[in-house]
Design an enzyme around this catalytic site. Structure first.
Site, PDB file in Angstrom:
ATOM      1  N   GLU A  83      -4.425  -7.857  -0.167  1.00  0.00           N
ATOM      2  CA  GLU A  83      -4.405  -9.268  -0.571  1.00  0.00           C
ATOM      3  C   GLU A  83      -3.139  -9.978  -0.106  1.00  0.00           C
ATOM      4  O   GLU A  83      -2.033  -9.502  -0.372  1.00  0.00           O
ATOM      5  CB  GLU A  83      -4.516  -9.351  -2.110  1.00  0.00           C
ATOM      6  CG  GLU A  83      -4.693 -10.765  -2.612  1.00  0.00           C
ATOM      7  CD  GLU A  83      -4.881 -10.845  -4.137  1.00  0.00           C
ATOM      8  OE1 GLU A  83      -5.242  -9.835  -4.756  1.00  0.00           O
ATOM      9  OE2 GLU A  83      -4.646 -11.935  -4.672  1.00  0.00           O
ATOM     10  N   LYS A 261      -4.819  -9.185 -14.296  1.00  0.00           N
ATOM     11  CA  LYS A 261      -5.121  -8.805 -12.908  1.00  0.00           C
ATOM     12  C   LYS A 261      -3.888  -9.049 -12.050  1.00  0.00           C
ATOM     13  O   LYS A 261      -3.562  -8.261 -11.164  1.00  0.00           O
ATOM     14  CB  LYS A 261      -6.320  -9.600 -12.390  1.00  0.00           C
ATOM     15  CG  LYS A 261      -6.881  -9.120 -11.057  1.00  0.00           C
ATOM     16  CD  LYS A 261      -6.224  -9.766  -9.856  1.00  0.00           C
ATOM     17  CE  LYS A 261      -6.837  -9.263  -8.549  1.00  0.00           C
ATOM     18  NZ  LYS A 261      -6.174  -9.825  -7.363  1.00  0.00           N
ATOM     19  N   ASP A 277      -3.386   7.679  -8.826  1.00  0.00           N
ATOM     20  CA  ASP A 277      -4.767   7.390  -9.219  1.00  0.00           C
ATOM     21  C   ASP A 277      -4.829   5.961  -9.783  1.00  0.00           C
ATOM     22  O   ASP A 277      -4.444   5.710 -10.934  1.00  0.00           O
ATOM     23  CB  ASP A 277      -5.196   8.429 -10.259  1.00  0.00           C
ATOM     24  CG  ASP A 277      -6.652   8.295 -10.674  1.00  0.00           C
ATOM     25  OD1 ASP A 277      -7.199   7.176 -10.582  1.00  0.00           O
ATOM     26  OD2 ASP A 277      -7.241   9.301 -11.100  1.00  0.00           O
ATOM     27  N   HIS A 375      -0.942 -19.096  -0.970  1.00  0.00           N
ATOM     28  CA  HIS A 375      -1.914 -18.193  -0.359  1.00  0.00           C
ATOM     29  C   HIS A 375      -2.351 -18.680   1.016  1.00  0.00           C
ATOM     30  O   HIS A 375      -2.836 -17.920   1.833  1.00  0.00           O
ATOM     31  CB  HIS A 375      -3.189 -18.155  -1.213  1.00  0.00           C
ATOM     32  CG  HIS A 375      -3.243 -17.030  -2.194  1.00  0.00           C
ATOM     33  ND1 HIS A 375      -3.648 -15.789  -1.838  1.00  0.00           N
ATOM     34  CD2 HIS A 375      -2.962 -16.962  -3.515  1.00  0.00           C
ATOM     35  CE1 HIS A 375      -3.617 -15.000  -2.896  1.00  0.00           C
ATOM     36  NE2 HIS A 375      -3.194 -15.692  -3.931  1.00  0.00           N
TER      37      HIS A 375
HETATM   38  P1  NAD Z   1      -1.921  18.842 -10.311  1.00  0.00           P
HETATM   39  O1  NAD Z   1      -2.744  19.757 -11.141  1.00  0.00           O
HETATM   40  O2  NAD Z   1      -2.197  18.756  -8.852  1.00  0.00           O
HETATM   41  O3  NAD Z   1      -0.372  19.184 -10.492  1.00  0.00           O
HETATM   42  C1  NAD Z   1       0.254  19.385 -11.701  1.00  0.00           C
HETATM   43  C2  NAD Z   1       0.865  20.780 -11.747  1.00  0.00           C
HETATM   44  O4  NAD Z   1       2.039  20.834 -10.966  1.00  0.00           O
HETATM   45  C3  NAD Z   1       1.309  21.173 -13.156  1.00  0.00           C
HETATM   46  O5  NAD Z   1       0.236  21.796 -13.814  1.00  0.00           O
HETATM   47  C4  NAD Z   1       2.480  22.109 -12.923  1.00  0.00           C
HETATM   48  O6  NAD Z   1       2.064  23.456 -12.961  1.00  0.00           O
HETATM   49  C5  NAD Z   1       2.945  21.787 -11.509  1.00  0.00           C
HETATM   50  N1  NAD Z   1       4.301  21.181 -11.486  1.00  0.00           N
HETATM   51  C6  NAD Z   1       5.333  21.558 -10.690  1.00  0.00           C
HETATM   52  N2  NAD Z   1       6.406  20.795 -10.890  1.00  0.00           N
HETATM   53  C7  NAD Z   1       6.091  19.897 -11.839  1.00  0.00           C
HETATM   54  C8  NAD Z   1       6.797  18.830 -12.488  1.00  0.00           C
HETATM   55  N3  NAD Z   1       8.060  18.531 -12.179  1.00  0.00           N
HETATM   56  N4  NAD Z   1       6.147  18.110 -13.415  1.00  0.00           N
HETATM   57  C9  NAD Z   1       4.866  18.386 -13.727  1.00  0.00           C
HETATM   58  N5  NAD Z   1       4.148  19.390 -13.169  1.00  0.00           N
HETATM   59  C10 NAD Z   1       4.751  20.145 -12.224  1.00  0.00           C
HETATM   60  O7  NAD Z   1      -1.971  17.332 -10.810  1.00  0.00           O
HETATM   61  P2  NAD Z   1      -2.311  16.594 -12.148  1.00  0.00           P
HETATM   62  O8  NAD Z   1      -1.256  15.536 -12.251  1.00  0.00           O
HETATM   63  O9  NAD Z   1      -2.553  17.476 -13.312  1.00  0.00           O
HETATM   64  O10 NAD Z   1      -3.702  15.881 -11.790  1.00  0.00           O
HETATM   65  C11 NAD Z   1      -3.758  14.667 -11.130  1.00  0.00           C
HETATM   66  C12 NAD Z   1      -5.081  14.489 -10.397  1.00  0.00           C
HETATM   67  O11 NAD Z   1      -6.178  14.604 -11.304  1.00  0.00           O
HETATM   68  C13 NAD Z   1      -5.187  13.155  -9.771  1.00  0.00           C
HETATM   69  O12 NAD Z   1      -5.561  13.317  -8.419  1.00  0.00           O
HETATM   70  C14 NAD Z   1      -6.318  12.488 -10.545  1.00  0.00           C
HETATM   71  O13 NAD Z   1      -7.003  11.565  -9.733  1.00  0.00           O
HETATM   72  C15 NAD Z   1      -7.170  13.637 -10.958  1.00  0.00           C
HETATM   73  N6  NAD Z   1      -8.083  13.495 -12.097  1.00  0.00           N
HETATM   74  C16 NAD Z   1      -8.105  12.387 -12.899  1.00  0.00           C
HETATM   75  C17 NAD Z   1      -8.972  12.311 -13.986  1.00  0.00           C
HETATM   76  C18 NAD Z   1      -8.911  11.116 -14.899  1.00  0.00           C
HETATM   77  O14 NAD Z   1      -8.026  10.286 -14.754  1.00  0.00           O
HETATM   78  N7  NAD Z   1      -9.833  10.929 -15.845  1.00  0.00           N
HETATM   79  C19 NAD Z   1      -9.819  13.388 -14.262  1.00  0.00           C
HETATM   80  C20 NAD Z   1      -9.776  14.502 -13.427  1.00  0.00           C
HETATM   81  C21 NAD Z   1      -8.901  14.566 -12.352  1.00  0.00           C
END
Ligand code: NAD
Length: 426
Positions: A83, A261, A277, A375
């Site tokens: 945008e 928005k 996300d 715009h």
């Molecule tokens: P992930 O599982 O890829 O990574 C998180 C992992 O990284 C942790 O479990 C930990 O073991 C490790 N880690 C290492 N260093 C860390 C630090 N400093 N802090 C935290 N963790 C650390 O990612 P996630 O964040 O659990 O999941 C995100 C993804 O899930 C996104 O892509 C999202 O789109 C997707 N998702 C979203 C939904 C929803 O929003 N409803 C549902 C399902 C999946």
């Protein structure tokens, strides 16, 4: 070829083979197919590992918002957005915040909520007591799933148990409160919820259905505030206009949706640049805006005793600097380096500041020159391109439309035809 979208084994094919099928089905020219195949920094191989049925990648403009002073530190803000005017508006508002000391931000610990839905419980009150009594066991079971997170100071910290009345009868909803540190957290949370579900069933004799993160990240908040001096804004009339605009949004959902928005224009552009996300952020922000039962602005504005404008924002920010696509997308990694954020909380605070700036800029434009003027230039160029202008013609057609006070598709076509005629005569 008979057109069908039922393509057996599509997912098993290579991106090239999938594209070939799509090309035939959609009647794409060689050049059109080539556009999809041509990748930028995100290579096809990598993209193919990120989602399913990949045939290519797509791109968005990436801009840098300037002038952001947050907690006395200067930030360059990468924003990915299609945008026009958003990046300029953010930079402009950030400049106007500087005389007042820039933005001050803070955030709560990165606690996400995981929900476990328990049904078929004979005595919900008794079951709730049993679950609460077993809190330590439940948290220990959850934390077994992610030793890395626990080592970093995160992990499941607490539980909440609610008895929910639904049209199918009472349900018990257990919330696992999980500190996800620098991750967005959805995967971590889902894994922990799934792991404790059998224990919950064993404790209560009930049946667990859903075990999933809640996108209403109401415990994971970022806040930003700033004072915009009346001089920086353009005078007392502008301050008054903005307060009137805010009152309108606070009292009317139709206006409030557009108000919020505008906030999300900024938040989501930073989220896209850092491969976060965006849907989770949008869902969380709007659900939070409606948490009182009525849909309300995410920002709040008031006049200071000096007659300046003071604003603040509070919103849930389920964002990560690790995990998900954040560490996979090559451009996102560079964007994080440009931002220089050290943690997910800091990234959330930056997003809150950008959201506040964006909201201020939009309201200021609305109450002074009207949104369209700002715009117009970029919009006119986009219209010129849509009408078929290329090269130098884009700016010529856009300028003519602005001068003539009519920026429209028809107008652009008419100007292009006129120029063509002139060109063929000379
Ligand atoms: P992930 O599982 O890829 O990574 C998180 C992992 O990284 C942790 O479990 C930990 O073991 C490790 N880690 C290492 N260093 C860390 C630090 N400093 N802090 C935290 N963790 C650390 O990612 P996630 O964040 O659990 O999941 C995100 C993804 O899930 C996104 O892509 C999202 O789109 C997707 N998702 C979203 C939904 C929803 O929003 N409803 C549902 C399902 C999946």
């Amino acid at each position: 070829m008979h057109k069908t979208s039922k393509i057996s084994g599509f997912y098993k094919l290579s991106p090239e083979k999938r594209l070939k099928i799509v090309r035939e089905l959609a009647g794409l020219s060689k050049e059109e197919a080539e556009l999809l195949r041509k990748t930028g920094a995100l290579e096809l191989k990598q993209a193919n590992r990120m989602i399913e049925n990949v045939i290519g990648t797509t791109e968005l403009p990436l801009g840098i918002a300037t002038n952001f002073l947050i907690n006395n530190r200067d930030y360059l803000i990468p924003m990915a957005i299609e945008e026009p005017s958003v990046v300029a508006a953010a930079s402009n508002a950030a400049k106007m915040a500087r005389p007042g000391g820039g933005f001050r931000t803070e955030s709560t610990p990165p606690i996400m909520v995981g929900q476990i839905q328990l049904v078929d419980v004979k005595n919900p009150v008794e079951a709730r007591e049993k679950i609460l009594k077993a809190k330590k066991r439940i948290l220990a079971k959850a934390n077994e799933q992610d030793p890395i997170l626990v080592k970093l100071g995160g992990g499941a910290k607490d539980i909440e148990v609610r008895v929910l009345t639904t049209h199918l009868g009472p349900m018990i909803i257990i919330h696992l409160l999980i500190d996800v540190r620098d991750a967005m957290g959805a995967n971590v949370v889902n894994t922990m919820c799934e792991a404790v579900a059998p224990l919950i069933e064993e404790l209560t004799g009930g049946r667990v259905f859903l075990r999933i993160v809640s996108n209403l990240a109401a415990y994971r908040l970022a806040r930003a505030k700033a004072v915009f001096t009346k001089e920086a804004l353009g005078g007392e009339e502008v301050v008054e206009g903005i307060l009137q605009a805010y009152a309108f949004a606070a009292a009317d959902s139709y206006r409030c949706a557009t108000h919020n928005k505008g906030v999300m224009n900024g938040v989501i552009a930073v989220a896209l640049a850092t491969a976060n996300d965006t849907r989770a952020l949008e869902a969380g922000a709007h659900a939070y805006a409606a948490k009182s039962g009525a849909y309300k602005p995410l920002t709040h504005w008031e006049r200071t005793v000096e007659g300046d404008l003071s604003g603040w924002i509070e919103l849930p920010v389920a964002v990560g600097t690790i995990g998900g696509a954040t560490a996979v997308h090559p451009v996102a990694k560079v964007c994080r380096k440009i931002l220089g954020v050290q943690s997910a909380c800091e990234l959330g605070e930056v997003m809150a500041a950008v959201g506040l700036a964006q909201n201020l800029a939009a309201m200021r434009a609305l109450v002074s020159e009207g949104i369209q003027r700002g715009h117009l230039k970029l919009h006119a160029r986009n219209i010129a391109v849509t009408a078929g202008a290329t090269g130098e013609l884009i700016d010529i057609v856009a300028r003519r439309m602005i001068e003539e006070g009519k920026v429209s598709y028809d107008g652009a076509i008419a100007i292009l035809k006129e120029l063509e005629k002139k060109g063929s005569r000379s």
